[in-house]
Design an enzyme around this catalytic site. Structure first.
Site, PDB file in Angstrom:
ATOM      1  CB  CYS A 145     -30.341  36.774  16.259  1.00 32.81           C
ATOM      2  SG  CYS A 145     -31.953  36.285  16.903  1.00 32.81           S
ATOM      3  CB  CYS A 146     -27.038  32.773  17.499  1.00 36.34           C
ATOM      4  SG  CYS A 146     -27.978  31.878  16.242  1.00 36.34           S
ATOM      5  CB  CYS A 201     -35.167  29.677  16.970  1.00 33.84           C
ATOM      6  SG  CYS A 201     -34.265  30.166  18.449  1.00 33.84           S
ATOM      7  CB  CYS A 207     -33.426  29.482  12.677  1.00 34.10           C
ATOM      8  SG  CYS A 207     -33.361  31.270  12.858  1.00 34.10           S
ATOM      9  CB  CYS A 258     -26.165  28.874  17.265  1.00 32.62           C
ATOM     10  SG  CYS A 258     -25.889  27.637  18.547  1.00 32.62           S
TER      11      CYS A 258
END
Length: 243
Positions: free
Chosen positions: A122-123, A205, A208, A233
């Site tokens: 995702c990162c 985010c 997170c 990340c």
């Protein structure tokens, strides 16, 4: 095409960044590399301090942000207030739509809670790949990294080579303390993210990031469900130049 010599670039930028006056260092670097210096902001205390210097001095340094699509409303408000105060552009880079669409279709919108692998994927989609686009063709990447933010940043040098993106990174406030950073913000009346007043230190985010409790490490508010050694990340993980 002439190939970049990392050691030579590091040495040259280190020489340009020797002054105690950060504005002077940034001015000299921008003059040496016109149109090739870029600064990444997440609208944190640190990044707002550096943006203030760049915008107030009208330096030839492009300022950009990575809009992941999962940022806090307070972060967007800080972005707007910064534009209003300084009237300088901030370029936004976004995730590749098809990559993100495929990832969410296969794994769902919150799969990053399920495994480190999912979270890093995702990162990569939301941050790392857009960063690569932002840095493409640039010589110097300015960051707001501070050593206090993470144990693996204590041994960083202010100027280093990012082999993943083929740029030199300069961390002008690497050794500033939190108190020094806040004092600079207050003295110069710089807009800042109100989440900082609620215990948020490193703000990323929304899903997170959480506020930290008294006595907790700076990085405890990021990816708190993971082992501390995995809390990066990918933006600042890179192959370094060998001496």
């Amino acid at each position: 095409m002439t190939q970049t010599d990392p050691q030579s670039e590091i040495q040259q930028i280190s020489q340009l960044a020797q002054s105690a006056d950060i504005a002077q260092n940034l001015r000299d670097i921008a003059a040496q590399y016109p149109g090739q210096v870029i600064f990444s902001t997440s609208f944190s205390w640190e990044d707002q301090a550096i943006s203030h210097i760049i915008f107030s001095e009208n330096l030839d340094i492009q300022v950009f942000t990575l809009d992941t699509g999962r940022m806090f409303p307070e972060t967007y408000s800080t972005w707007s207030r910064t534009l209003e105060k300084y009237n300088h552009p901030i370029t936004a880079y976004y995730p590749d739509a098809l990559s993100l669409q495929k990832f969410i279709a296969e794994k769902g919108p919150n799969s990053f809670y399920e495994s480190v692998e999912n979270r890093k994927q995702c990162c990569h989609i939301r941050k790392v790949e857009p960063l690569q686009r932002a840095l493409n063709g640039k010589k110097v990447w300015i960051t707001g990294i501070r050593a206090e933010h993470s144990p693996n940043r204590h041994d960083m040098t202010q100027v280093e080579w990012d082999g993943s993106n083929n740029v030199v990174k300069y961390h002008p406030i690497l050794h500033w303390t939190t108190d020094e950073t806040i004092a600079f913000i207050n003295t110069n009346n710089i807009p800042y993210n109100p989440l900082h007043d609620k215990g948020f230190v490193s703000i990323g985010c929304a899903p997170c990031t959480r506020a930290i409790r008294p006595g907790e490490d700076f990085r405890a508010g990021r990816w708190w469900w993971e082992d501390a050694s995995k809390k990066e990340c990918g933006l600042h993980v890179h192959a370094e130049v060998k001496s």
